[in-house]
Design an enzyme around this catalytic site. Structure first.
Site, mmCIF file in Angstrom:
data_model
loop_
_atom_site.group_PDB
_atom_site.id
_atom_site.type_symbol
_atom_site.label_atom_id
_atom_site.label_comp_id
_atom_site.label_asym_id
_atom_site.label_seq_id
_atom_site.Cartn_x
_atom_site.Cartn_y
_atom_site.Cartn_z
ATOM 1 N N TYR A 190 12.044 -102.150 11.310
ATOM 2 C CA TYR A 190 13.380 -101.536 11.268
ATOM 3 C C TYR A 190 14.187 -102.125 10.115
ATOM 4 O O TYR A 190 14.911 -101.412 9.430
ATOM 5 C CB TYR A 190 14.117 -101.771 12.596
ATOM 6 C CG TYR A 190 15.406 -100.976 12.684
ATOM 7 C CD1 TYR A 190 15.419 -99.692 13.214
ATOM 8 C CD2 TYR A 190 16.607 -101.507 12.198
ATOM 9 C CE1 TYR A 190 16.588 -98.950 13.268
ATOM 10 C CE2 TYR A 190 17.782 -100.766 12.247
ATOM 11 C CZ TYR A 190 17.764 -99.493 12.782
ATOM 12 O OH TYR A 190 18.916 -98.761 12.829
ATOM 13 N N PHE B 266 26.481 -78.080 -8.860
ATOM 14 C CA PHE B 266 25.290 -77.826 -8.055
ATOM 15 C C PHE B 266 25.767 -77.654 -6.612
ATOM 16 O O PHE B 266 26.731 -78.280 -6.186
ATOM 17 C CB PHE B 266 24.235 -78.931 -8.164
ATOM 18 C CG PHE B 266 23.023 -78.570 -7.356
ATOM 19 C CD1 PHE B 266 22.187 -77.548 -7.770
ATOM 20 C CD2 PHE B 266 22.767 -79.159 -6.121
ATOM 21 C CE1 PHE B 266 21.113 -77.125 -6.988
ATOM 22 C CE2 PHE B 266 21.698 -78.745 -5.341
ATOM 23 C CZ PHE B 266 20.877 -77.727 -5.773
ATOM 24 N N THR B 267 25.067 -76.802 -5.879
ATOM 25 C CA THR B 267 25.540 -76.348 -4.567
ATOM 26 C C THR B 267 25.931 -77.506 -3.626
ATOM 27 O O THR B 267 27.085 -77.611 -3.206
ATOM 28 C CB THR B 267 24.458 -75.487 -3.900
ATOM 29 O OG1 THR B 267 23.223 -76.217 -3.901
ATOM 30 C CG2 THR B 267 24.264 -74.182 -4.663
ATOM 31 N N ASP C 298 23.641 -87.646 -11.646
ATOM 32 C CA ASP C 298 22.652 -87.027 -10.772
ATOM 33 C C ASP C 298 21.318 -87.110 -11.526
ATOM 34 O O ASP C 298 21.041 -86.331 -12.424
ATOM 35 C CB ASP C 298 23.040 -85.573 -10.488
ATOM 36 C CG ASP C 298 22.064 -84.905 -9.532
ATOM 37 O OD1 ASP C 298 20.940 -85.433 -9.370
ATOM 38 O OD2 ASP C 298 22.405 -83.852 -8.966
ATOM 39 N N LYS D 36 12.231 -84.308 -6.282
ATOM 40 C CA LYS D 36 11.934 -83.594 -7.534
ATOM 41 C C LYS D 36 11.131 -84.524 -8.451
ATOM 42 O O LYS D 36 9.950 -84.733 -8.213
ATOM 43 C CB LYS D 36 13.229 -83.130 -8.203
ATOM 44 C CG LYS D 36 13.859 -81.901 -7.542
ATOM 45 C CD LYS D 36 14.672 -82.226 -6.335
ATOM 46 C CE LYS D 36 15.560 -81.096 -5.877
ATOM 47 N NZ LYS D 36 16.258 -81.399 -4.624
ATOM 48 N N ARG E 15 19.918 -67.615 -7.793
ATOM 49 C CA ARG E 15 20.873 -68.603 -8.301
ATOM 50 C C ARG E 15 21.966 -67.838 -9.020
ATOM 51 O O ARG E 15 22.053 -67.821 -10.243
ATOM 52 C CB ARG E 15 20.216 -69.613 -9.250
ATOM 53 C CG ARG E 15 19.193 -70.502 -8.622
ATOM 54 C CD ARG E 15 19.713 -71.785 -7.992
ATOM 55 N NE ARG E 15 20.241 -71.693 -6.660
ATOM 56 C CZ ARG E 15 20.224 -72.709 -5.780
ATOM 57 N NH1 ARG E 15 19.670 -73.851 -6.080
ATOM 58 N NH2 ARG E 15 20.766 -72.584 -4.595
ATOM 59 N N PHE F 73 23.698 -69.299 0.717
ATOM 60 C CA PHE F 73 22.439 -68.776 0.190
ATOM 61 C C PHE F 73 21.252 -69.130 1.073
ATOM 62 O O PHE F 73 20.246 -68.424 1.086
ATOM 63 C CB PHE F 73 22.201 -69.270 -1.255
ATOM 64 C CG PHE F 73 22.164 -70.765 -1.386
ATOM 65 C CD1 PHE F 73 23.341 -71.486 -1.528
ATOM 66 C CD2 PHE F 73 20.970 -71.450 -1.361
ATOM 67 C CE1 PHE F 73 23.316 -72.872 -1.630
ATOM 68 C CE2 PHE F 73 20.928 -72.836 -1.473
ATOM 69 C CZ PHE F 73 22.109 -73.548 -1.607
HETATM 70 O O1 PLI Z 1 17.824 -81.280 -1.688
HETATM 71 P P1 PLI Z 1 18.347 -82.658 -1.762
HETATM 72 O O2 PLI Z 1 19.355 -82.945 -0.726
HETATM 73 O O3 PLI Z 1 17.263 -83.711 -1.795
HETATM 74 O O4 PLI Z 1 19.039 -82.836 -3.208
HETATM 75 C C1 PLI Z 1 20.193 -82.138 -3.559
HETATM 76 C C2 PLI Z 1 20.202 -81.900 -5.033
HETATM 77 C C3 PLI Z 1 21.016 -82.622 -5.832
HETATM 78 N N1 PLI Z 1 21.071 -82.414 -7.173
HETATM 79 C C4 PLI Z 1 20.309 -81.470 -7.771
HETATM 80 C C5 PLI Z 1 20.422 -81.294 -9.237
HETATM 81 C C6 PLI Z 1 19.445 -80.706 -7.021
HETATM 82 O O5 PLI Z 1 18.686 -79.798 -7.642
HETATM 83 C C7 PLI Z 1 19.374 -80.901 -5.599
HETATM 84 C C8 PLI Z 1 18.560 -80.091 -4.787
HETATM 85 N N2 PLI Z 1 17.956 -79.041 -5.280
HETATM 86 C C9 PLI Z 1 17.219 -78.150 -4.637
HETATM 87 C C10 PLI Z 1 16.929 -78.195 -3.183
HETATM 88 C C11 PLI Z 1 16.656 -77.081 -5.444
HETATM 89 O O6 PLI Z 1 15.900 -76.260 -4.917
HETATM 90 O O7 PLI Z 1 16.954 -77.057 -6.646
#
Ligand code: PLI
Length: 471
Positions: free
Chosen positions: A85, A137-138, A228, A271, A395, A462
């Site tokens: 933990y 970004f969303t 970011d 990513k 998008r 979306f």
């Molecule tokens: O999906 P998360 O919560 O791990 O990360 C959010 C996020 C933050 N910044 C950027 C630039 C992103 O592209 C992002 C998430 N993007 C997604 C899910 C996408 O499909 O692009």
């Protein structure tokens, strides 16, 4: 960092292939889905590709988030999970990887990127403060707004033009930042929200010169910059390729220099870092770290796991190092460009120059007869799925959502359908299939009608909105 590999040797011998620096050890069968099944599945999903079951998808280009293939080394790391933990050894490996490759001092793991955005927004934004960013970004903007912040777009104008060939369309317009500071006062700016490769602009990079100058401007006014870093390794590739003085620098060295101009950063490790789940937030300031370390236990988990299993942190530590390898990034972007080149050759309108993680089809030019209020990019995603079972993502106006104050739709200039390429997952032949299907949808464009939204959720619509075809 650059090792002598078939890739770099290839460059020495004048070969141009971007071939992947790996071979396939395990495969996951794909299922071809019949036209009748696709029609039924799409109607059941309310014409929203997010609501399709993945079993009904042939080639999944919904996102590059959490969809990477992990390496044998990452899978081996999963077996070394220390599931204590508190104080898991995997956390210290992850901390070391982030300090080594991104250069930030204090690390807080989170379950994914938006967990980090939540913590950063809650600790650094006072209600009513402005948060300038290089395009929204969303999830990022939503967390800033939920903390009482007001997002202001300060990206260069070229980013809003899908045909403009500016090499660094992710750059911040320093004039816009200056003007905002003059108008609102530096004390009313929470921080600059800077993204390395701008997702919504088409995966477009920020130059080193731009971040350097931004830092100098911010220092004059005492404003912090948080990065970011979700696709920062990909950003570094464009700097290496396009910016004078960086051709001989490694991806790792470029990332480290870029981050040094910022005060901290956050990451969706799903990513660049080649894992299926995970994220982090990292800052240099001890006092802010203390606050974050305290808050993470409320929302994510103890500060040495932040909602992750030990094995996930180990895979992330290893993936972080792999993501910085020059050969890997070259093949990654090479594959995206391969698809982009096919589509360009066939006259299909896409955002140019091709960015880091995806091809963004310009739905305005694809369907000039469908007004933005009838969701051309959503329509295109639906049509592509109908034709071949390939899943893409809107998008455009649906993703942009509504202005929280006025309740009006945001109408972004960019109305795009994103074909997002997962890392180390699909082959060149899959890219050919995608291009062929898009060509068929393009050839049938004149008969295609738009959509009407019949259900709209309150947040990040979306993901769950539902539509019906018009006409
Ligand atoms: O999906 P998360 O919560 O791990 O990360 C959010 C996020 C933050 N910044 C950027 C630039 C992103 O592209 C992002 C998430 N993007 C997604 C899910 C996408 O499909 O692009």
């Amino acid at each position: 960092m650059t090792q002598s590999t078939p890739q770099t040797m290839g460059q020495q011998f004048g070969r141009r292939s971007w071939a992947e620096p790996w071979k396939i050890k395990m495969v996951e069968p794909l299922r071809m889905v019949s036209r009748a099944e696709r029609e039924k599945a799409l109607a059941e999903a309310g014409y929203n590709t997010f609501l399709l079951r993945s079993e009904a998808v042939y080639i999944d280009l919904l996102t590059d988030s959490g969809t990477s293939a992990m390496s044998d080394r990452q899978w081996a790391g999963m077996m070394l999970g220390d599931e204590a933990y508190a104080g898991s050894r995997n956390f210290y490996n992850l901390e070391n990887a982030i300090q080594t490759y991104y250069g930030y001092r204090h690390i807080v793991p989170t379950h994914q990127g938006r967990g980090a955005e939540h913590l950063l927004s809650q600790t650094t934004i006072k209600p009513g403060q402005y948060v300038p960013g290089n395009m929204y970004f969303t999830t990022t903007r939503l967390h800033q707004e939920m903390a009482g912040g007001i997002f202001v777009d300060v990206i260069i104008d070229e980013a809003h033009d899908p045909a403009n060939l500016h090499p660094f369309k992710g750059n911040v317009d320093l004039g816009k930042v200056e003007a905002l500071i003059q108008e609102k006062g530096a004390a009313n700016i929470a921080y600059i929200s800077l993204a390395g490769t701008v997702n919504m602009a088409g995966g477009q990079p920020v130059s080193m010169q731009n971040v350097r100058e931004l830092r100098a401007l911010c220092d004059r006014h005492g404003i912090k910059i948080y990065l970011d870093a979700t696709r920062m390794a990909e950003n570094a590739y464009f700097i290496q390729e396009r910016e004078p003085g960086y051709a001989d620098k490694s991806i790792a060295a470029i990332v480290l220099e870029f981050c040094s101009y910022t005060h901290g950063g956050w990451m969706s490790a799903k990513k660049d870092s080649l894992v299926n789940i995970g994220g982090w937030l990292a800052v240099n300031d001890w006092d802010l770290f203390e606050e974050l370390r305290n808050l993470v236990v409320v929302f994510e988990g103890l500060h040495t796991y932040g909602g992750l299993a030990g094995r996930d942190m180990e895979a992330m530590a290893i993936g972080t190092a792999e993501s910085m390898q020059d050969d890997h990034i070259r093949a990654r972007i090479g594959q995206v460009r391969y698809l982009g080149q096919l589509l360009t050759d066939w006259g299909i309108p896409i955002v140019q120059p091709v960015g880091g993680h995806a091809i963004f089809v310009d739905a305005r030019r694809f369907y000039p007869h469908i007004p933005q209020g009838e969701f051309p990019a959503q329509t295109l995603a639906a049509q592509l799925y109908l034709d071949s079972g390939i899943r893409s993502m809107e998008r455009g106006v649906v993703s942009a959502g509504r202005n929280a104050k006025t309740g009006d739709h945001y109408y972004p200039k960019l109305e795009l359908t994103r074909l997002t390429i997962p890392r180390r997952v699909y082959t060149q032949a899959h890219m050919d299939v995608v291009a062929e299907s898009l060509k068929i949808v393009y050839d049938n464009r004149e008969q295609t009608r738009g959509l009407r939204m019949v259900y709209e959720p309150k947040y990040l619509r979306f993901f769950q909105a539902r539509f019906e075809p018009l006409g």
